[in-house]
Design an enzyme around this catalytic site. Structure first.
Site, short mmCIF file in Angstrom:
data_model
loop_
_atom_site.label_atom_id
_atom_site.label_comp_id
_atom_site.label_asym_id
_atom_site.label_seq_id
_atom_site.Cartn_x
_atom_site.Cartn_y
_atom_site.Cartn_z
N THR A 40 0.70 -1.33 0.09
CA THR A 40 -0.07 0.07 -0.02
C THR A 40 0.83 1.21 0.01
O THR A 40 0.29 2.47 0.09
CB THR A 40 -0.95 -0.16 1.15
OG1 THR A 40 -0.26 -0.11 2.54
CG2 THR A 40 -1.91 -0.91 1.08
N HIS A 45 7.06 0.22 6.83
CA HIS A 45 7.38 1.21 8.10
C HIS A 45 7.80 0.21 9.36
O HIS A 45 7.44 -1.06 9.13
CB HIS A 45 6.14 2.31 8.34
CG HIS A 45 4.97 1.44 8.58
ND1 HIS A 45 4.53 0.77 9.63
CD2 HIS A 45 3.60 1.81 7.84
CE1 HIS A 45 3.30 0.56 9.61
NE2 HIS A 45 2.80 0.89 8.31
N HIS A 48 5.07 -2.41 10.18
CA HIS A 48 5.08 -3.66 9.45
C HIS A 48 6.25 -4.48 10.02
O HIS A 48 6.59 -5.88 9.92
CB HIS A 48 5.51 -3.50 8.02
CG HIS A 48 4.53 -2.72 7.28
ND1 HIS A 48 4.69 -1.45 6.74
CD2 HIS A 48 3.10 -3.18 6.99
CE1 HIS A 48 3.62 -1.06 5.84
NE2 HIS A 48 2.61 -1.96 6.13
N LYS A 82 -10.48 -0.38 9.43
CA LYS A 82 -10.44 0.89 8.67
C LYS A 82 -11.67 1.78 8.63
O LYS A 82 -12.53 1.30 8.41
CB LYS A 82 -9.87 0.55 7.08
CG LYS A 82 -8.57 -0.17 7.08
CD LYS A 82 -7.16 0.35 7.75
CE LYS A 82 -6.13 -0.60 7.43
NZ LYS A 82 -5.98 -1.74 7.83
N ARG A 86 -9.97 1.99 0.86
CA ARG A 86 -8.54 2.14 0.51
C ARG A 86 -8.81 2.78 -0.87
O ARG A 86 -9.54 2.60 -1.66
CB ARG A 86 -7.64 1.06 0.24
CG ARG A 86 -6.27 1.21 -0.04
CD ARG A 86 -5.40 -0.13 -0.11
NE ARG A 86 -5.44 -0.52 1.27
CZ ARG A 86 -5.03 -2.13 1.45
NH1 ARG A 86 -4.63 -2.52 0.30
NH2 ARG A 86 -4.72 -2.32 2.75
N GLN A 175 -7.76 -13.23 1.58
CA GLN A 175 -6.62 -13.78 2.43
C GLN A 175 -6.88 -14.97 3.04
O GLN A 175 -5.76 -15.98 3.04
CB GLN A 175 -6.57 -13.10 3.70
CG GLN A 175 -5.39 -13.20 4.49
CD GLN A 175 -5.12 -11.88 5.69
OE1 GLN A 175 -5.74 -10.80 5.22
NE2 GLN A 175 -4.81 -12.33 6.55
N ASP A 196 -5.32 -7.28 14.30
CA ASP A 196 -6.40 -6.84 13.37
C ASP A 196 -6.75 -7.96 12.29
O ASP A 196 -7.56 -7.91 11.53
CB ASP A 196 -6.31 -5.51 12.94
CG ASP A 196 -5.06 -5.35 11.91
OD1 ASP A 196 -3.96 -6.31 11.97
OD2 ASP A 196 -4.96 -4.48 10.91
N LYS A 231 -0.41 5.30 19.56
CA LYS A 231 0.10 4.14 18.57
C LYS A 231 1.58 4.40 18.25
O LYS A 231 2.15 5.35 18.10
CB LYS A 231 -0.80 4.47 17.14
CG LYS A 231 -0.39 3.01 16.18
CD LYS A 231 -1.22 3.47 15.01
CE LYS A 231 -0.94 2.40 14.00
NZ LYS A 231 -1.84 2.40 12.80
N LYS A 234 4.72 6.27 14.94
CA LYS A 234 4.51 7.64 14.63
C LYS A 234 5.10 8.86 15.25
O LYS A 234 5.13 8.53 16.65
CB LYS A 234 2.85 8.16 14.64
CG LYS A 234 1.87 7.06 13.88
CD LYS A 234 2.02 7.47 12.32
CE LYS A 234 0.90 6.54 11.58
NZ LYS A 234 0.92 6.95 10.04
N THR A 235 5.43 9.80 14.60
CA THR A 235 5.99 10.88 15.35
C THR A 235 5.34 12.08 15.00
O THR A 235 4.38 11.96 13.94
CB THR A 235 7.44 11.14 14.88
OG1 THR A 235 7.62 11.52 13.82
CG2 THR A 235 8.21 9.67 15.33
#
Length: 419
Positions: A40, A45, A48, A82, A86, A175, A196, A231, A234-235
């Site tokens: 995606t 990141h 993952h 979500k 997407r 899946q 999830d 979470k 993230k920054t």
């Protein structure tokens, strides 16, 4: 120690299907285990990274990993928790992103030896699958009554502004078939994923049973969060990517180095391969002298070396130390190039002389020009490590003919590119 015990002690298992049977099977023989990711974006990141490091732990324990890149499923979109569907992306873009993720994943696992990792893309079995087969041979095994009761589906169906398309609704079938297909073609018996993904993993387990009479397993990992509930990964400036061009090795290193005392033990267990006994030892030292931040330094070193290599770690560490000491003139041109890709605001200066107050304002170091002038007059601003009271930035300030680093205190910086 059984690998499952090690994973439990590291806090890496949340839900597991038929643990006793899986434990017995893994004790008898190496098994194949897969983890998937949809392309995606053009980089993984650190979120993952979490399950794929667990895949590497399983490989280190003798089991055989399969990495699945969802070149087909990415075109559909996983609706799991979500808030919106997407965005539809061109197939060419998805193909390019698949290639980039593949390159990153091949650096994490070993593709040699008796338990060499395998890399697959579900485009290879879905692209030419007849619709009739999908509806008749796969769809008949899924109950819509049960599917609409899944929490991830219910949250969308109850949203009047954003419902769920049939494309997204079908994702669980796709899946699920991935797992059944990998069992049938590769004898893959275990799937792992984030918390999830539990519903999708169970769908795959049930489909493999119905199509092939298979007894397969799955477990999920907890959502990685900080001690304050936010979470992880993230920054204020965005996501921490594995691609060094999106998140520089310096910024990557700094992210881990700035880990809070409350989070560092959990992250050492989840993101490094240090023995648990070594982690206990460093945490004991950390508790005795937390100001030395020994645990954070070890975490930053291990993860940066794993993703970017020893040379990049050494460079990031050296840049950090020079900035802390104020020895900016010792930075190389390559160091400045890395800083320009970091989370440091860059201001382009196209004049031979430029207002330092303007640079401070554009560089987000101050909220107003009056504050900038006050800080300059009170010797609180440094240019290239030296206190600056003059209000101008000139070409003479450019190190390596291009860069000037402006600092407020020891941790607030902006970078001026002087053309």
């Amino acid at each position: 120690m059984h690998i499952l015990d090690n994973l439990h002690q590291r806090g890496l298992i949340q839900d597991i299907v038929k643990e006793a049977a899986l434990r017995a099977l893994m004790s008898q023989q190496p098994i194949k285990v897969y983890c998937g990711v949809d392309p995606t974006g053009d980089s993984l990141h650190i979120g993952h990274l979490f399950p794929f490091l667990t895949l590497k732990r399983l490989q280190n324990a003798g089991h055989k990993p399969i990495v699945l890149v969802g070149g087909f499923t990415a075109s559909c979109g996983d609706p799991s928790f979500k808030s919106a569907e997407r965005q539809k992306l061109p197939l060419e873009t998805l193909s390019q992103w698949s290639d980039k993720l593949t390159q990153q994943l091949t650096k994490l696992l070993s593709f040699e030896g008796e338990n060499a990792a395998q890399l697959v893309n579900n485009k290879s079995w879905f692209d030419n699958m007849p619709v009739q087969f999908f509806l008749r041979d796969i769809g008949r095994h899924f109950s819509v009554n049960n599917m609409i009761k899944k929490a991830s589906v219910v949250s969308r169906l109850n949203n009047d502004k954003q419902g769920m398309s049939f494309t997204e609704f079908s994702y669980s079938l796709l899946q699920g078939y991935d797992f059944a297909h990998l069992y049938n073609t590769e004898n893959c018996q275990l799937q792992i994923g984030g918390s999830d993904q539990f519903g999708n993993i169970v769908s795959g387990i049930e489909l493999a049973k119905r199509l092939h009479g298979a007894d397969v397993f799955g477990f999920t990992q907890p959502l990685m969060t900080k001690a304050d509930g936010q979470k992880f990964g993230k920054t204020e400036t965005g996501t921490i990517w594995l691609d060094g061009n999106k998140t520089s090795p310096y910024s990557f290193y700094q992210f881990w180095l700035n880990t809070s005392d409350d989070d560092v033990e959990k992250l050492l267990k989840a993101y490094t391969f240090l023995p648990l006994s070594d982690i206990a030892d460093v945490m004991a030292k950390h508790q005795h002298a937390p100001e030395q931040r020994l645990a954070q330094a070890l975490l930053a070193k291990d993860v940066t070396c794993l993703i970017h290599g020893n040379a990049a770690f050494n460079s990031a560490k050296r840049i950090s130390e020079l900035l802390f000491k104020g020895e900016v003139s010792a930075l190389s041109k390559e160091d400045f190039t890395q800083l320009s890709r970091a989370d440091i605001k860059t201001v382009v200066v196209n004049q031979s002389q430029h207002s330092l107050s303007d640079v401070l304002l554009q560089g987000k170091l101050v909220k107003s020009k009056s504050q900038a002038r006050q800080l300059i007059s009170s010797n609180a601003i440094k240019v290239n490590g030296s206190t600056r009271q003059t209000p101008l930035l000139t070409k003479a300030d450019a190190l390596h003919g291009k860069y000037a680093l402006i600092s407020k205190g020891k941790k607030a910086f902006c970078l001026a590119k002087i053309n």
